[in-house]
Design a protein around this motif. Structure first.
Motif: not given
Length: 429
Positions: A270-279, A293-306
């Motif tokens: 829920v938190y990280l999808e906000n980051v994904y859509h904003a970036l 970009k680094r935050m975006f890629y790390q966010t995608c990885y963590v969401i995928g992991y979850c």
């Protein structure tokens, strides 16, 4: 953004005077807490379309009829049979109301709020109430001679939820859904694409006269806009307003990773999808920085992991495929694990491709991380052979690992498992 966060975190931690006693500190904390919930909600309320800005008071109600009429232009004669479903954690209970005037004048605040013996206002029923309203589109009266099939009874769903407030003002969110209504031949509606109509409205209950509080809010809002335009630092109250105008991606990224430490996978998403859509939007506009970009890629990885931890493989792969081209070992391992665990046919081809790439490396390029990744790929390759029913290939691959410290224990257990599978197979045949 950094200046904004630095301003609020700096100001919020400073005591106004060194000599504050415990009681004053407690009062100050309560005041700040109330501002933190009141001001953002007031912002959301004030920025709705004007006809949806509904406020209740001890002597004024926000009724179901007013809400339905202002949001979807529904008339009193079109509704009947209201069923009120309350959720009090232990069990759901329901109440049927059939009188048309009682339905139209149903008090929405009274359904969610309760006044305690000491005069304090609070939420009841775990802050959730669902209303199911029978609805006949275009219905006028019993003498109406229109026999259209599309005018049969349907339902409207209204979900009420408390959104926080203070001792003077409480906010409630009403989420309204009009399902796609019945029609002869299941007609396709070009205008709506056969999608339900939905709308979310925030309304308020003021326990006292709201004029002074609203005036104070507007003063804070105007001052905040001026400071933001001039690049000045914000105080706590101003930050509460600004946080609604500026996507707080830094905060969401931080808290998403924090709750993940407690294995709260859905909360993290829920938190990280906000980051994904904003970036993602920043990237599309062309104003994304290297740090973004680094935050975006790390966010995608963590969401995928979850998503992978919740065994929602397709959703996990969507995000992990975004970081796949980066050739980051951590990202690659999670991607391949997700393929293997979901029994994706691409697993063996992906592993072989990775092994072939590693085979092309020069000796000077081989690091401890590369060795770790190489062992991982070999174990996954053998494991995938088992999934594919290629037990002889899997057995051969695991036997090659028996003399390797990094792999032998895993190989032993898998070889035992393979022998069990072969016994079952021979018994069945």
């Amino acid at each position: 953004m950094k200046k904004l966060f630095g301003s609020i975190f700096g100001n919020s931690s400073k005591p106004e005077t060194i000599s504050k006693d415990k009681e004053e500190e407690k009062d100050d904390f309560i005041d700040r807490l109330e501002n933190e919930t009141y001001l953002p909600n007031e912002f959301r309320f004030q920025h709705q379309i004007e006809k949806c800005q509904l406020r209740a008071a001890p002597n004024e109600k926000v009724t179901l009829g007013v809400l339905l009429n202002r949001t979807f232009d529904i008339r009193e004669e079109e509704v009947s049979d209201l069923y009120v479903i309350t959720d009090n954690i232990q069990e759901k209970t329901g109440t049927l109301i059939t009188e048309k005037d009682k339905i139209w004048n149903f008090d929405l605040c009274n359904a969610v709020l309760v006044k305690h013996d000491n005069g304090d206002i609070g939420y009841k029923y775990s802050e959730n109430v669902t209303l199911s309203i029978s609805y006949r589109k275009g219905y006028a009266s019993k003498e109406d001679n229109d026999k259209s099939i599309g005018r049969v009874n349907d339902n409207i769903i209204v979900h009420l939820r408390g959104c926080g407030g203070s001792k003077d003002t409480w906010f409630i969110r009403a989420s309204i859904m009009l399902p796609t209504f019945s029609h002869e031949g299941d007609k396709t509606y070009t205008r709506t694409g056969n999608q339900p109509q939905t709308l979310s409205v925030l309304f308020a209950y003021d326990n006292t006269t709201p004029e002074q509080r609203i005036a104070e809010y507007k003063a804070v809002y105007d001052r905040t806009i001026e400071k933001l335009n001039n690049g000045k630092e914000l105080n706590f109250n101003e930050y509460c307003i600004a946080s609604q105008m500026i996507p707080a991606i830094g905060q969401d990224f931080y808290w998403g990773n924090e709750v993940l430490k407690e294995n709260r996978y859905w909360d993290a998403i829920v938190y990280l999808e906000n980051v994904y859509h904003a970036l993602k939007e920043s990237w599309l506009r062309g104003d994304v920085t290297d740090e973004d970009k680094r935050m975006f890629y790390q966010t995608c990885y963590v969401i995928g992991y979850c998503y992978a931890e919740m065994a929602l493989w397709e959703k996990a792969l969507f995000y992990l495929e975004i970081v796949r081209p980066l050739n980051n070992i951590t990202y690659n391992i999670e991607y391949i694990n997700c393929l293997a665990n979901s029994r994706d046919f691409r697993t063996i081809y992906t592993i072989h491709k990775e092994l072939n790439q590693l085979a092309q490396l020069k000796e000077s390029e081989i690091t401890d991380d590369i060795i770790y990744y190489h062992n991982f790929l070999r174990r996954r390759r053998a494991y995938t052979f088992v999934d594919m029913g290629r037990l002889d290939d899997a057995e051969e691959a695991f036997k090659e690992m028996l003399n390797e410290d990094a792999n032998k224990e895993y190989a032993k257990s898998e070889l035992e498992y393979i022998q069990e599978l072969k016994k079952r197979k021979s018994t069945e045949s």
